[in-house]
Enzyme design. Structure first.
Site, PDB file in Angstrom:
ATOM      1  N   LYS A   1       0.843  -1.215   0.000  1.00 39.33           N
ATOM      2  CA  LYS A   1       0.000   0.000   0.000  1.00 39.33           C
ATOM      3  C   LYS A   1       0.870   1.254   0.000  1.00 39.33           C
ATOM      4  O   LYS A   1       0.635   2.178  -0.759  1.00 39.33           O
ATOM      5  CB  LYS A   1      -0.916   0.053   1.242  1.00 39.33           C
ATOM      6  CG  LYS A   1      -1.812  -1.126   1.439  1.00 39.33           C
ATOM      7  CD  LYS A   1      -2.766  -0.894   2.608  1.00 39.33           C
ATOM      8  CE  LYS A   1      -2.071  -0.777   3.960  1.00 39.33           C
ATOM      9  NZ  LYS A   1      -1.452  -2.034   4.443  1.00 39.33           N
TER      10      LYS A   1
ATOM     11  N   ARG B   1      -9.287   1.343   9.378  1.00 41.50           N
ATOM     12  CA  ARG B   1      -8.841  -0.020   9.626  1.00 41.50           C
ATOM     13  C   ARG B   1      -9.936  -0.855  10.278  1.00 41.50           C
ATOM     14  O   ARG B   1      -9.728  -2.046  10.513  1.00 41.50           O
ATOM     15  CB  ARG B   1      -7.648   0.020  10.574  1.00 41.50           C
ATOM     16  CG  ARG B   1      -6.349  -0.496   9.929  1.00 41.50           C
ATOM     17  CD  ARG B   1      -5.305  -0.361  10.949  1.00 41.50           C
ATOM     18  NE  ARG B   1      -4.053  -0.997  10.782  1.00 41.50           N
ATOM     19  CZ  ARG B   1      -2.981  -0.428  10.264  1.00 41.50           C
ATOM     20  NH1 ARG B   1      -3.045   0.745   9.707  1.00 41.50           N
ATOM     21  NH2 ARG B   1      -1.835  -1.055  10.309  1.00 41.50           N
TER      22      ARG B   1
ATOM     23  N   ARG C   1      12.010  -6.984   3.815  1.00 40.45           N
ATOM     24  CA  ARG C   1      11.997  -5.538   4.061  1.00 40.45           C
ATOM     25  C   ARG C   1      12.940  -5.200   5.217  1.00 40.45           C
ATOM     26  O   ARG C   1      13.708  -4.242   5.142  1.00 40.45           O
ATOM     27  CB  ARG C   1      10.570  -5.086   4.405  1.00 40.45           C
ATOM     28  CG  ARG C   1      10.439  -3.604   4.652  1.00 40.45           C
ATOM     29  CD  ARG C   1       8.994  -3.146   4.605  1.00 40.45           C
ATOM     30  NE  ARG C   1       8.265  -3.430   5.834  1.00 40.45           N
ATOM     31  CZ  ARG C   1       6.980  -3.160   6.013  1.00 40.45           C
ATOM     32  NH1 ARG C   1       6.272  -2.618   5.052  1.00 40.45           N
ATOM     33  NH2 ARG C   1       6.386  -3.433   7.149  1.00 40.45           N
TER      34      ARG C   1
ATOM     35  N   ARG D   1      11.529  -0.860  12.034  1.00 42.12           N
ATOM     36  CA  ARG D   1      10.365  -0.526  12.857  1.00 42.12           C
ATOM     37  C   ARG D   1      10.255  -1.482  14.037  1.00 42.12           C
ATOM     38  O   ARG D   1      10.493  -2.675  13.901  1.00 42.12           O
ATOM     39  CB  ARG D   1       9.098  -0.621  12.014  1.00 42.12           C
ATOM     40  CG  ARG D   1       8.898   0.565  11.109  1.00 42.12           C
ATOM     41  CD  ARG D   1       7.782   0.359  10.137  1.00 42.12           C
ATOM     42  NE  ARG D   1       6.570  -0.202  10.728  1.00 42.12           N
ATOM     43  CZ  ARG D   1       5.411  -0.271  10.096  1.00 42.12           C
ATOM     44  NH1 ARG D   1       5.310   0.188   8.857  1.00 42.12           N
ATOM     45  NH2 ARG D   1       4.355  -0.790  10.679  1.00 42.12           N
TER      46      ARG D   1
ATOM     47  N   ARG E   1      -0.349  -8.356  13.647  1.00 44.48           N
ATOM     48  CA  ARG E   1      -0.918  -7.328  12.767  1.00 44.48           C
ATOM     49  C   ARG E   1      -1.752  -7.973  11.662  1.00 44.48           C
ATOM     50  O   ARG E   1      -2.802  -7.456  11.284  1.00 44.48           O
ATOM     51  CB  ARG E   1       0.212  -6.459  12.165  1.00 44.48           C
ATOM     52  CG  ARG E   1       0.753  -5.450  13.186  1.00 44.48           C
ATOM     53  CD  ARG E   1       2.151  -4.971  12.848  1.00 44.48           C
ATOM     54  NE  ARG E   1       2.228  -4.253  11.597  1.00 44.48           N
ATOM     55  CZ  ARG E   1       3.338  -4.144  10.857  1.00 44.48           C
ATOM     56  NH1 ARG E   1       4.462  -4.746  11.242  1.00 44.48           N
ATOM     57  NH2 ARG E   1       3.327  -3.452   9.752  1.00 44.48           N
TER      58      ARG E   1
HETATM   59  P1  AMP Z   1       1.056   0.711   9.751  1.00 44.51           P
HETATM   60  O1  AMP Z   1       2.271   1.536   9.510  1.00 44.51           O
HETATM   61  O2  AMP Z   1      -0.116   1.164   8.919  1.00 44.51           O
HETATM   62  O3  AMP Z   1       1.303  -0.768   9.626  1.00 44.51           O
HETATM   63  O4  AMP Z   1       0.609   0.962  11.277  1.00 44.51           O
HETATM   64  C1  AMP Z   1       1.472   0.629  12.339  1.00 44.51           C
HETATM   65  C2  AMP Z   1       0.674   0.547  13.638  1.00 44.51           C
HETATM   66  O5  AMP Z   1       0.071   1.826  13.903  1.00 44.51           O
HETATM   67  C3  AMP Z   1      -0.488  -0.426  13.613  1.00 44.51           C
HETATM   68  O6  AMP Z   1      -0.076  -1.754  13.912  1.00 44.51           O
HETATM   69  C4  AMP Z   1      -1.382   0.162  14.700  1.00 44.51           C
HETATM   70  O7  AMP Z   1      -0.882  -0.114  15.989  1.00 44.51           O
HETATM   71  C5  AMP Z   1      -1.233   1.657  14.464  1.00 44.51           C
HETATM   72  N1  AMP Z   1      -2.228   2.164  13.493  1.00 44.51           N
HETATM   73  C6  AMP Z   1      -1.987   2.700  12.255  1.00 44.51           C
HETATM   74  N2  AMP Z   1      -3.128   3.065  11.646  1.00 44.51           N
HETATM   75  C7  AMP Z   1      -4.128   2.750  12.514  1.00 44.51           C
HETATM   76  C8  AMP Z   1      -5.546   2.859  12.457  1.00 44.51           C
HETATM   77  N3  AMP Z   1      -6.180   3.340  11.371  1.00 44.51           N
HETATM   78  N4  AMP Z   1      -6.254   2.428  13.538  1.00 44.51           N
HETATM   79  C9  AMP Z   1      -5.641   1.933  14.620  1.00 44.51           C
HETATM   80  N5  AMP Z   1      -4.322   1.783  14.729  1.00 44.51           N
HETATM   81  C10 AMP Z   1      -3.554   2.184  13.691  1.00 44.51           C
END
Ligand code: AMP
Length: 192
Positions: free
Chosen positions: A13, A88, A127, A139, A150
Site C-alpha cells: 500500500k 482499519r 523488508r 520498525r 498485525r
Molecule cells: P502501519 O504503519 O499502517 O502498519 O501501522 C502501524 C501501527 O500503527 C499499527 O499496527 C497500529 O498499531 C497503528 N495504526 C496505524 N493506523 C491505525 C488505524 N487506522 N487504527 C488503529 N491503529 C492504527
C-alpha cells in the site's frame, strides 16, 4: 482525487500510495507514519499509542479519527489525498464517512491489494533485511511475532471493510502479488 488503500501489512500500500502522490501531486496520509511521528516527538498521543503499536494491536478509533480529520484540513489536501492504513475497522470507516460529509467531500475510489498471507511474512523479512543492509532503522513492530498479530488484526477487523466499500460501489480490487510495476499500471488503469 481522494483514495483509500486497503490491504494487509506488507501488501505494498505504502509503495503504491507514494507513486500516486507523485502522479497526482496529493499527499499520502499514513496513520502509521503519523503515529510513529507522534511517538518519536513524545506527544501525549505518542505516549498513549506506543505500547499498543509495539504489540501490533490497534490504537483507539478516537485517536486516529481525530488525527485524520485534522490532517485533511491542511491546505496540501485541498486537491485530494491518499489514505494508507486508515480506516482499519468498520467503525473507523463509518466515522470517516461522517468526517468527509461534514467537510462536504467524498471518496473517489477504494483500492484493495489482494495478497497471499504466507508470502507476506517473507516480504516483511526481506523488508527488514533490506533496511538493515541500507543502514536504516527497523520498525519496532517489524518482527515475526508482532507482524503475525498485525495480520490477525487485519483479518478480523480490517478485511470486513471490503464488504463495506463494495456496497458503496467504490471498491476496486488489484492483485497485490504481481510486480510493483504491474500493480502500478493496473491502478493507473482504474483511476484513468
Ligand atoms: P502501519 O504503519 O499502517 O502498519 O501501522 C502501524 C501501527 O500503527 C499499527 O499496527 C497500529 O498499531 C497503528 N495504526 C496505524 N493506523 C491505525 C488505524 N487506522 N487504527 C488503529 N491503529 C492504527
Amino acid at each position: 482525487m481522494r483514495l483509500i488503500f486497503l490491504g494487509p501489512p506488507g501488501a505494498g500500500k505504502g509503495t503504491q500510495a507514494k507513486l500516486l502522490t507523485e502522479k497526482y501531486g496529493i499527499p499520502q496520509l499514513s496513520t502509521g507514519d503519523m503515529l510513529r511521528a507522534a511517538v518519536a516527538a513524545g506527544t501525549d498521543v505518542g505516549k498513549r499509542a506506543k505500547a499498543v503499536m509495539d504489540a501490533g494491536q490497534l490504537v483507539s478509533d478516537a485517536i486516529v479519527n481525530e488525527i485524520v480529520s485534522d490532517r485533511i484540513d491542511s491546505p496540501d489536501c485541498a486537491r485530494g489525498f491518499i489514505l494508507d492504513g486508515y480506516p482499519r475497522t468498520v467503525p473507523q470507516a463509518e466515522a470517516l464517512d461522517r468526517i468527509l460529509a461534514g467537510k462536504g467531500i467524498s471518496l473517489d475510489a477504494v483500492i484493495e491489494l489482494k495478497v497471499d498471507e504466507d508470502a507476506l511474512v517473507k516480504r516483511m523479512e526481506n523488508r527488514v533485511a533490506e533496511t538493515v543492509a541500507a543502514g536504516g532503522t527497523v520498525r519496532s513492530d517489524d518482527n515475526p511475532e508482532a507482524f503475525k498479530r498485525r495480520l490477525t488484526e487485519y483479518r478480523e477487523k480490517t478485511a470486513p471493510l471490503s464488504h463495506y466499500y463494495a456496497s458503496t460501489g467504490k471498491l476496486r480490487t488489484v492483485d497485490g502479488m504481481a510486480s510493483v510495476d504491474t500493480v502500478t499500471a493496473e491502478i493507473g488503469g482504474i483511476l484513468a
